[in-house]
Design a protein around this motif. Structure first.
Motif, PDB file in Angstrom:
ATOM      1  N   SER A 164       0.826  -1.209   0.000  1.00 13.48           N
ATOM      2  CA  SER A 164       0.000   0.000   0.000  1.00 13.48           C
ATOM      3  C   SER A 164       0.861   1.259   0.000  1.00 13.48           C
ATOM      4  N   LYS A 165       1.927   1.252   0.791  1.00 17.02           N
ATOM      5  CA  LYS A 165       2.811   2.425   0.862  1.00 17.02           C
ATOM      6  C   LYS A 165       3.542   2.647  -0.453  1.00 17.02           C
ATOM      7  N   VAL A 166       3.979   1.576  -1.092  1.00 20.20           N
ATOM      8  CA  VAL A 166       4.642   1.717  -2.390  1.00 20.20           C
ATOM      9  C   VAL A 166       3.640   2.244  -3.419  1.00 20.20           C
ATOM     10  N   ALA A 167       2.396   1.783  -3.358  1.00 21.54           N
ATOM     11  CA  ALA A 167       1.356   2.302  -4.259  1.00 21.54           C
ATOM     12  C   ALA A 167       1.093   3.783  -3.983  1.00 21.54           C
ATOM     13  N   ASP A 168       1.109   4.180  -2.709  1.00 17.27           N
ATOM     14  CA  ASP A 168       0.954   5.600  -2.358  1.00 17.27           C
ATOM     15  C   ASP A 168       2.096   6.422  -2.953  1.00 17.27           C
ATOM     16  N   CYS A 169       3.305   5.892  -2.893  1.00 15.64           N
ATOM     17  CA  CYS A 169       4.461   6.586  -3.471  1.00 15.64           C
ATOM     18  C   CYS A 169       4.275   6.763  -4.976  1.00 15.64           C
ATOM     19  N   GLU A 170       3.754   5.739  -5.612  1.00 15.79           N
ATOM     20  CA  GLU A 170       3.520   5.835  -7.057  1.00 15.79           C
ATOM     21  C   GLU A 170       2.514   6.941  -7.363  1.00 15.79           C
ATOM     22  N   ARG A 171       1.452   7.026  -6.580  1.00 17.01           N
ATOM     23  CA  ARG A 171       0.452   8.086  -6.802  1.00 17.01           C
ATOM     24  C   ARG A 171       1.058   9.467  -6.566  1.00 17.01           C
ATOM     25  N   LEU A 172       1.847   9.596  -5.515  1.00 14.12           N
ATOM     26  CA  LEU A 172       2.502  10.882  -5.244  1.00 14.12           C
ATOM     27  C   LEU A 172       3.410  11.288  -6.407  1.00 14.12           C
ATOM     28  N   LEU A 173       4.155  10.336  -6.920  1.00 17.21           N
ATOM     29  CA  LEU A 173       5.047  10.632  -8.035  1.00 17.21           C
ATOM     30  C   LEU A 173       4.255  11.021  -9.280  1.00 17.21           C
ATOM     31  N   GLU A 174       3.167  10.315  -9.557  1.00  9.54           N
ATOM     32  CA  GLU A 174       2.354  10.659 -10.722  1.00  9.54           C
ATOM     33  C   GLU A 174       1.801  12.081 -10.604  1.00  9.54           C
ATOM     34  N   GLU A 175       1.396  12.471  -9.410  1.00  8.94           N
ATOM     35  CA  GLU A 175       0.915  13.845  -9.194  1.00  8.94           C
ATOM     36  C   GLU A 175       2.044  14.847  -9.409  1.00  8.94           C
ATOM     37  N   PHE A 176       3.232  14.513  -8.904  1.00  8.25           N
ATOM     38  CA  PHE A 176       4.387  15.396  -9.068  1.00  8.25           C
ATOM     39  C   PHE A 176       4.749  15.514 -10.550  1.00  8.25           C
ATOM     40  N   GLU A 177       4.752  14.380 -11.260  1.00  5.79           N
ATOM     41  CA  GLU A 177       5.067  14.407 -12.685  1.00  5.79           C
ATOM     42  C   GLU A 177       4.040  15.230 -13.464  1.00  5.79           C
ATOM     43  N   ALA A 178       2.785  15.129 -13.085  1.00  8.15           N
ATOM     44  CA  ALA A 178       1.752  15.938 -13.747  1.00  8.15           C
ATOM     45  C   ALA A 178       2.018  17.427 -13.517  1.00  8.15           C
ATOM     46  N   ASP A 179       2.422  17.780 -12.297  1.00  9.41           N
ATOM     47  CA  ASP A 179       2.754  19.180 -12.007  1.00  9.41           C
ATOM     48  C   ASP A 179       3.975  19.628 -12.795  1.00  9.41           C
ATOM     49  N   VAL A 180       4.974  18.737 -12.912  1.00 10.68           N
ATOM     50  CA  VAL A 180       6.162  19.066 -13.710  1.00 10.68           C
ATOM     51  C   VAL A 180       5.738  19.327 -15.148  1.00 10.68           C
ATOM     52  N   TYR A 181       4.916  18.474 -15.691  1.00 16.10           N
ATOM     53  CA  TYR A 181       4.451  18.655 -17.074  1.00 16.10           C
ATOM     54  C   TYR A 181       3.714  19.976 -17.232  1.00 16.10           C
TER      55      TYR A 181
END
Length: 188
Positions: A164-181
């Motif tokens: 679950s924590k690794v999945a949470d990290c993936e979601r956080l990264l996807e949000e960060f990548e969207a902001d970077v884009y």
């Protein structure tokens, strides 16, 4: 203490007793690292046990070859007639070992990974390079989790939380990548 899943304990075990030259900490650490990578449980110093599985048997043979290469000696046994209390000691050792590894993954997610994204947001460091670096950290977490799951033969507590924590990290990264884009490509 957390409740443990009831798992059938192996009928037989692989036991390695080894000795490497005492003047070489490099040799001791090399053997220890290989046995821990296999998932070995140390009953005591230089005495390691694993469930009897074909892939682990092959791994133990490689460790034995390494011990010999380092100038040491070893005895490799298959234990088939193991008292119930000893069998339970082995199983508990593996359960504790895997539970600790899952807890370390959770800690890594909660501290380093989450804090890294928070820090980059604070710095407003919305770059592709930073997102890529954080993605590499996520891949390391995934590989680590897969290794721990692969040597969790007894079904230790903590696997679901770590996943679950690794999945949470993936979601956080996807949000960060969207902001970077949005902040870089959106400007174009």
């Amino acid at each position: 203490m957390a409740t443990r899943r009831t798992t059938k304990k192996p009928e037989s075990w692989l036991l390695l007793i080894y000795k490497v030259p005492s003047d070489s900490s490099r040799a001791r650490v090399a053997v220890w690292r290989e046995l821990k990578r296999l998932g070995g449980f140390y009953v005591q110093q230089a005495v390691c046990v694993l469930p009897d599985r074909e892939e682990l048997r092959a791994g133990m043979e490689k460790v034995r070859a390494r011990v010999t290469e380092l100038g040491g000696s070893s005895v490799f046994l298959t234990l088939t007639d193991v008292e119930d209390d000893v069998r339970q000691q082995f199983a508990d050792g593996f359960l504790d070992q895997s539970a600790k590894e899952y807890a370390e993954i959770v800690e890594e997610c909660d501290t380093k990974f989450v804090k890294e994204i928070e820090f980059e947001r604070f710095r407003e460091n919305y770059t592709f390079e930073e997102a890529e670096e954080i993605r590499q950290d996520l891949e390391k977490l995934r590989r680590w989790l897969a290794k721990v799951e692969g040597r969790d033969w007894m079904g230790a507590d903590g696997k679901d939380l770590a996943r679950s924590k690794v999945a949470d990290c993936e979601r956080l990264l996807e949000e960060f990548e969207a902001d970077v884009y949005d902040r870089t490509e959106g400007e174009a």
